[in-house]
Each structure stands twice: as C-alpha cells, then as structure tokens.
Motif scaffolding. Sequence first.
Motif, short mmCIF file in Angstrom:
data_model
loop_
_atom_site.label_atom_id
_atom_site.label_comp_id
_atom_site.label_asym_id
_atom_site.label_seq_id
_atom_site.Cartn_x
_atom_site.Cartn_y
_atom_site.Cartn_z
N ILE A 31 -48.58 -40.34 -40.90
CA ILE A 31 -47.34 -39.67 -40.51
C ILE A 31 -47.67 -38.47 -39.63
O ILE A 31 -48.31 -37.52 -40.06
N VAL A 32 -47.23 -38.54 -38.39
CA VAL A 32 -47.57 -37.51 -37.41
C VAL A 32 -46.37 -36.64 -37.05
O VAL A 32 -46.52 -35.62 -36.36
N LEU A 33 -45.17 -37.03 -37.48
CA LEU A 33 -43.99 -36.23 -37.18
C LEU A 33 -43.01 -36.27 -38.34
O LEU A 33 -42.75 -37.33 -38.90
N ASN A 34 -42.48 -35.12 -38.70
CA ASN A 34 -41.46 -35.00 -39.75
C ASN A 34 -40.57 -33.83 -39.37
O ASN A 34 -40.93 -32.68 -39.58
N GLU A 35 -39.42 -34.15 -38.78
CA GLU A 35 -38.52 -33.09 -38.32
C GLU A 35 -37.07 -33.42 -38.67
O GLU A 35 -36.70 -34.60 -38.80
N PRO A 36 -36.22 -32.39 -38.82
CA PRO A 36 -34.80 -32.63 -39.12
C PRO A 36 -34.10 -33.44 -38.04
O PRO A 36 -34.41 -33.32 -36.85
N SER A 37 -33.15 -34.27 -38.45
CA SER A 37 -32.38 -35.12 -37.52
C SER A 37 -31.21 -34.31 -36.95
O SER A 37 -30.04 -34.60 -37.22
N ILE A 38 -31.54 -33.32 -36.16
CA ILE A 38 -30.53 -32.42 -35.61
C ILE A 38 -30.82 -32.17 -34.13
O ILE A 38 -31.97 -32.01 -33.74
N VAL A 39 -29.76 -32.14 -33.34
CA VAL A 39 -29.87 -31.83 -31.92
C VAL A 39 -28.86 -30.73 -31.58
O VAL A 39 -27.68 -30.83 -31.94
N ALA A 40 -29.31 -29.68 -30.91
CA ALA A 40 -28.42 -28.61 -30.46
C ALA A 40 -28.02 -28.88 -29.02
O ALA A 40 -28.88 -29.08 -28.16
N ILE A 41 -26.71 -28.91 -28.77
CA ILE A 41 -26.17 -29.25 -27.45
C ILE A 41 -25.35 -28.08 -26.89
O ILE A 41 -24.57 -27.45 -27.63
N ASN A 42 -25.52 -27.79 -25.60
CA ASN A 42 -24.66 -26.84 -24.91
C ASN A 42 -23.39 -27.58 -24.50
O ASN A 42 -23.43 -28.47 -23.64
N SER A 43 -22.27 -27.26 -25.12
CA SER A 43 -21.03 -28.00 -24.89
C SER A 43 -20.48 -27.82 -23.48
O SER A 43 -19.69 -28.64 -23.01
N ARG A 44 -20.89 -26.76 -22.80
CA ARG A 44 -20.40 -26.53 -21.44
C ARG A 44 -21.14 -27.41 -20.42
O ARG A 44 -20.54 -27.93 -19.48
N THR A 45 -22.43 -27.57 -20.62
CA THR A 45 -23.23 -28.33 -19.66
C THR A 45 -23.65 -29.70 -20.18
O THR A 45 -24.17 -30.52 -19.44
N ASN A 46 -23.46 -29.92 -21.50
CA ASN A 46 -23.89 -31.15 -22.18
C ASN A 46 -25.41 -31.32 -22.18
O ASN A 46 -25.93 -32.42 -22.35
N VAL A 72 -29.26 -30.72 -23.69
CA VAL A 72 -29.93 -30.54 -24.98
C VAL A 72 -30.64 -29.19 -24.98
O VAL A 72 -31.47 -28.91 -24.12
N VAL A 73 -30.32 -28.36 -25.96
CA VAL A 73 -30.92 -27.02 -26.07
C VAL A 73 -32.15 -27.05 -26.97
O VAL A 73 -33.16 -26.42 -26.67
N ALA A 74 -32.06 -27.80 -28.06
CA ALA A 74 -33.18 -27.89 -29.00
C ALA A 74 -33.05 -29.15 -29.84
O ALA A 74 -31.95 -29.70 -30.00
N VAL A 75 -34.17 -29.61 -30.38
CA VAL A 75 -34.21 -30.83 -31.20
C VAL A 75 -35.08 -30.56 -32.42
O VAL A 75 -36.08 -29.83 -32.35
N GLY A 76 -34.73 -31.18 -33.56
CA GLY A 76 -35.58 -31.10 -34.75
C GLY A 76 -35.60 -29.73 -35.40
O GLY A 76 -34.55 -29.13 -35.66
N LYS A 77 -36.80 -29.23 -35.68
CA LYS A 77 -36.95 -27.96 -36.40
C LYS A 77 -36.26 -26.82 -35.68
O LYS A 77 -35.62 -25.97 -36.31
N ASP A 78 -36.41 -26.76 -34.36
CA ASP A 78 -35.80 -25.68 -33.59
C ASP A 78 -34.27 -25.73 -33.69
O ASP A 78 -33.61 -24.70 -33.80
N ALA A 79 -33.71 -26.94 -33.67
CA ALA A 79 -32.26 -27.09 -33.79
C ALA A 79 -31.79 -26.74 -35.20
O ALA A 79 -30.70 -26.16 -35.37
N TYR A 80 -32.59 -27.09 -36.21
CA TYR A 80 -32.21 -26.78 -37.60
C TYR A 80 -32.08 -25.28 -37.81
O TYR A 80 -31.20 -24.82 -38.55
N GLU A 81 -32.94 -24.50 -37.17
CA GLU A 81 -32.88 -23.05 -37.29
C GLU A 81 -31.57 -22.50 -36.74
O GLU A 81 -31.17 -21.38 -37.08
N MET A 82 -30.90 -23.27 -35.89
CA MET A 82 -29.65 -22.82 -35.27
C MET A 82 -28.41 -23.15 -36.09
O MET A 82 -27.33 -22.67 -35.79
N VAL A 83 -28.54 -24.01 -37.12
CA VAL A 83 -27.38 -24.45 -37.90
C VAL A 83 -26.68 -23.24 -38.52
O VAL A 83 -27.27 -22.45 -39.24
#
Length: 329
Positions: A23-38, A40-51
């Motif tokens: 197992i080489v990757l284990n990250e949250p199933s989360i994507v942060a999106i900028n709704s104005r531009t559509n 992707v701002v962040a994915v996985g761990k970085d996006a989870y920190e934004m929740v």
Amino acid sequence: MAKYLGIDLGTANVLIDVKGEGIVLNEPSIVAINSRTNDVVAVGKDAYEMVGRTPANITAIRPLKDGVIADFNITEKMLQYFIDKLNVKSFFSKPVTMICAPTNVTPVEQKSIIEAAEQAGGGKVYLQLEPKVAAVGAGLDIFKPQGNMVIDIGGGTSDIAVLSMGDVVTSRSMRFAGDKMTLAIQAHVKQSHSLIIGERTAEEIKKQIGSAMCGNESNTFSASGIDIISGLPKEITLNEKEVEEALSDGVTQIVESAKTVLEETPPELSADIIDRGIMLTGGGALLKNLDKLLSKELEVPVLMTDRPLDSVALGTGILLENIEKHKKY
C-alpha cells in the motif's frame, strides 16, 4: 512492463496497492474545488484539512456517497491526481487496475466506477465485489469449497457476505457505516445538547469514545461547537455510554443484516462458519466492542483482522498477483 494497481475507492479514503510495493497511498476521498473557476484547489489530505474551514468560493467535496460515485467528474479528477502522484504510467504501458464495489451496486454504477478508473489510469480495469476482496485481504482462502463469512464496514457501506469457491453465496449491503455513524453522533449532540458540531469533531468523538456495547461513563470527550440558542461557541462533555446510545440503532441494523445472511446460508457452509468464525474488516470494525456484540448476538465467534483499514487494498493486490489463476471467478 505495466504496473498493477489495486484501488480501494472508499467513501472515506482511497487506498492504492502497487504490486511488489504494498500500500503506497492512503488519503481521504475529498476534493476541494474553487466554485468560481471550477479548478481543483486540493485533493486528499490537503483537502481534508479544509473541511469546515473554507471561504464561500471553496467547496470541499466528497465525490463518493454510500460506496458509489456521486460526482463522476470529481471522482475522475481525484483518481487522476492520485495515480499521477504515484508515477506509474508511461508512454509505452498503462497500469492494470482492480477496483472494488459494494455487493448491491447496479450495472450503471459498475460502469461508472470502471469508466472513472479507465479515464484516470488508461489501462485494463477489473471490478470486484468489496466483501470478496476484503476477505482475501484478511487472509481467508475463499477459493476452497468451504464457507467464509466477512463483515466489511467501510465509510459508505457495510457489506456482509458468505463466500465459497471464489464467489459470493449470499450477501447484504447496507448504507449504514462509518459516515452514518458520524452523522448519528452529530444529530445526537444537536438534539440532546443543542450544539452544532462539525464533521471532523464528530469523527474524532467516534474514534475516541465510540462504543457498540458496555460503554464506560467515565470515558469522556470535550466537544466544541455552536450553541443553537445563543449562536455562541460552547463546549460540552460527552461520555462513552452516551455515544453508544447514539449509535445503537445503526449498529442494530448491521446485526440484523448479518442474521439475515446467516439464515440464508446453506447448512454445510453454516457449519464451516461456526467452526471458522466471522471475519470483521473495514474502518468501522474499529468501533469498540463491536466484535463482542456481533459474537453475542450471532452466537458465532467474530474475529478482527490485523489490518482492518487495509483489508480491501491488500485484497486487490493479492487478486491482481493471481489474476490469471483466478480470472474465471
């Protein structure tokens, strides 16, 4: 030479097993999106920190719900990001992938999962049922003519199945699992304490003092949120027994589904299960005393796998290594 990827596309986390590397990757199933531009701002761990902490124009999205794809485009972007991060694609070869789905997944949902993996990785994609893969990852030999029962409690679904000779004999998939446990805790705190708490706080309560039975009132957790009446920040103290009560209805659903599966199991396979016990896997299996409650209610030994969070990803890796041997299954 093509890489072999086993993907546990979970509602809560994505795990990827690479043949020969584990197992080489284990990250949250989360994507942060900028709704104005559509964008992707962040994915996985970085996006989870934004929740719960984003401005109005940034939205943290969980593209999977109840074990299946709720937002195809975002799921594809998320998988693309993770696969690119592993650097397993080349101009001459594309990875061979195995990905999992709940037992009650529809043909349309199956197609969307396969398409998302194909678009993200570009190679051959195999789809397998989650409890089957979890059982293999937990160390069960499901290809013999004997009964094996597994209860896999993930983020979006709880999959319960009896397996023999490489296939599912009888099963149930229910949409009460880790995420619904978190929501149940949020609802209880709101109703009983007039306090609104965030998803991450409820998740931490579940991990720290969540229990299926014999909750100890002396085990407590201090939770902060917004008071419904005053609208001001407020802190309360919860105990283990209280959280057990909040989760009791959902846990009872899991027990009843497991009983139904056992009732539908042929007698010879039932005898095997009594001798061998039931294997408990998935992140929800970590709920305190859940194995003891299931064993008590089902009157069958219930065993916890050594790595419940990793069972599905490990299982995909094992099946991919033997894909030619077991392809008929």
